[in-house]
Design a protein around this motif. Structure first.
Motif, PDB file in Angstrom:
ATOM      1  N   ALA A   1       0.857  -1.189   0.000  1.00 25.58           N
ATOM      2  CA  ALA A   1       0.000   0.000   0.000  1.00 25.58           C
ATOM      3  C   ALA A   1       0.892   1.236   0.000  1.00 25.58           C
ATOM      4  N   ASN A   2       1.277   1.714  -1.183  1.00 24.25           N
ATOM      5  CA  ASN A   2       2.254   2.796  -1.283  1.00 24.25           C
ATOM      6  C   ASN A   2       1.763   4.117  -0.712  1.00 24.25           C
ATOM      7  N   LEU A   3       0.475   4.429  -0.874  1.00 20.61           N
ATOM      8  CA  LEU A   3      -0.036   5.684  -0.350  1.00 20.61           C
ATOM      9  C   LEU A   3       0.094   5.724   1.166  1.00 20.61           C
ATOM     10  N   TYR A   4      -0.294   4.628   1.812  1.00 20.07           N
ATOM     11  CA  TYR A   4      -0.177   4.578   3.274  1.00 20.07           C
ATOM     12  C   TYR A   4       1.279   4.625   3.706  1.00 20.07           C
ATOM     13  N   THR A   5       2.140   3.842   3.049  1.00 19.89           N
ATOM     14  CA  THR A   5       3.543   3.800   3.429  1.00 19.89           C
ATOM     15  C   THR A   5       4.192   5.177   3.313  1.00 19.89           C
ATOM     16  N   SER A   6       3.920   5.885   2.231  1.00 20.55           N
ATOM     17  CA  SER A   6       4.491   7.219   2.059  1.00 20.55           C
ATOM     18  C   SER A   6       3.929   8.187   3.097  1.00 20.55           C
ATOM     19  N   GLU A   7       2.659   8.010   3.449  1.00 23.37           N
ATOM     20  CA  GLU A   7       2.042   8.910   4.423  1.00 23.37           C
ATOM     21  C   GLU A   7       2.692   8.778   5.791  1.00 23.37           C
ATOM     22  N   ILE A   8       2.888   7.540   6.243  1.00 21.25           N
ATOM     23  CA  ILE A   8       3.477   7.392   7.572  1.00 21.25           C
ATOM     24  C   ILE A   8       4.953   7.778   7.560  1.00 21.25           C
ATOM     25  N   ARG A   9       5.631   7.630   6.417  1.00 19.28           N
ATOM     26  CA  ARG A   9       7.012   8.108   6.318  1.00 19.28           C
ATOM     27  C   ARG A   9       7.060   9.632   6.448  1.00 19.28           C
ATOM     28  N   CYS A  10       6.103  10.297   5.830  1.00 17.99           N
ATOM     29  CA  CYS A  10       6.040  11.758   5.954  1.00 17.99           C
ATOM     30  C   CYS A  10       5.793  12.160   7.405  1.00 17.99           C
ATOM     31  N   LYS A  11       4.937  11.412   8.099  1.00 20.50           N
ATOM     32  CA  LYS A  11       4.687  11.676   9.513  1.00 20.50           C
ATOM     33  C   LYS A  11       5.965  11.458  10.314  1.00 20.50           C
ATOM     34  N   TRP A  12       6.681  10.365  10.017  1.00 21.96           N
ATOM     35  CA  TRP A  12       7.957  10.056  10.683  1.00 21.96           C
ATOM     36  C   TRP A  12       8.958  11.182  10.450  1.00 21.96           C
ATOM     37  N   LEU A  13       9.049  11.653   9.207  1.00 18.77           N
ATOM     38  CA  LEU A  13       9.981  12.719   8.873  1.00 18.77           C
ATOM     39  C   LEU A  13       9.602  14.018   9.584  1.00 18.77           C
ATOM     40  N   ALA A  14       8.310  14.321   9.642  1.00 16.14           N
ATOM     41  CA  ALA A  14       7.854  15.528  10.326  1.00 16.14           C
ATOM     42  C   ALA A  14       8.223  15.483  11.808  1.00 16.14           C
TER      43      ALA A  14
END
Length: 252
Positions: free
Chosen positions: A139-152
């Motif tokens: 699920a690429n959309l979810y994976t990228s979303e939580i990575r963005c949260k991690w980065l933030a």
């Protein structure tokens, strides 16, 4: 493995892949671990059967006034639209971020290993740069979303990156796993088979509770399923959203 073999046999029975030379050379097990899976549009093979969609495997094409010439055809194919399914090399896109050959070689790493990104986001030697979306999952959309949260959260000071040595060691562990399951497609850096464990790592980095069930035994034995439907071999709910994670107030 047994479930994946069953799914592979079902797909081959359900779709006329052999008839049109579309059976992949790799197994379904390797496909799902390399993030090579794709969905078939509704009525796709019906359109192939009636001739409105033509499937051709060829090494050479040329265009002419009458249409398109391909290797195994004596006459041009009259087409309104042509889609070239050539794929792409994601690691080359990473190299092209930089002009300096030194940084190009650094970010991409050796072709003998996976791209060495800590948490599939940050190169240990270039911590000022974060890569979102290179490493794939189910699920690429979810994976990228939580990575963005991690980065933030990282930029906000919630946690700090470990030492260069520790980040390299962690990237090395993922390299070993990905090579074992993805085979020759290891450069895709697919984490599909360990998607939930990867999610848990990011949650723990952010100081969030990764557990999503009510008891120890439920965590061990109960599958991750949606309440009103079975996602079959893809272990996807909305997936492993951390219990304490609120995506409505992202810090970007």
């Amino acid at each position: 493995m047994g479930v994946l073999k069953f799914v592979e046999s079902y797909i081959k029975w359900k779709l006329p892949l052999a008839k049109y030379g579309m059976v992949p050379k790799h197994s379904f097990h390797q496909e799902i671990n390399s993030c090579l899976t794709s969905t078939v549009p509704e009525n796709f093979y019906d359109k192939v059967e009636e001739g409105s969609i033509l499937l051709k495997k060829t090494q050479n094409i040329s265009f002419c006034e009458e249409g398109v010439m391909v290797d195994d055809e004596d006459l041009p194919l009259k087409t309104d639209l042509m889609i070239l399914a050539t794929g792409f090399k994601g690691d080359k896109k990473l190299r092209d971020i930089f002009v300096s050959p030194t940084f190009q070689d650094c970010i991409a790493g050796s072709p003998e290993i996976t791209v060495p990104l800590y948490r599939q986001c940050i190169h240990p030697r270039i911590p000022q740069l974060a890569i979102i979306g290179f490493s794939e999952s189910i699920a690429n959309l979810y994976t990228s979303e939580i990575r963005c949260k991690w980065l933030a959260e990282l930029l906000d000071g919630t946690f700090k990156l470990p030492s260069i040595k520790e980040m390299k060691e962690d990237a090395g562990k993922w390299d070993k796993y990905i090579k074992e399951y993805s085979g020759q497609n290891y450069r895709r850096s697919c984490i599909g088979a360990l998607h939930i464990w990867y999610n848990d790592q990011l949650c723990m980095d952010m100081g969030l509770k990764p557990k999503r069930k009510k008891s120890f035994f439920a965590e061990l034995f109960e599958p991750y399923l949606r309440p009103f439907g079975l996602c079959f071999f893809l272990i996807i709910e909305k997936i492993a959203y951390c219990n304490q994670l609120d995506f409505t107030n992202n810090k970007f």
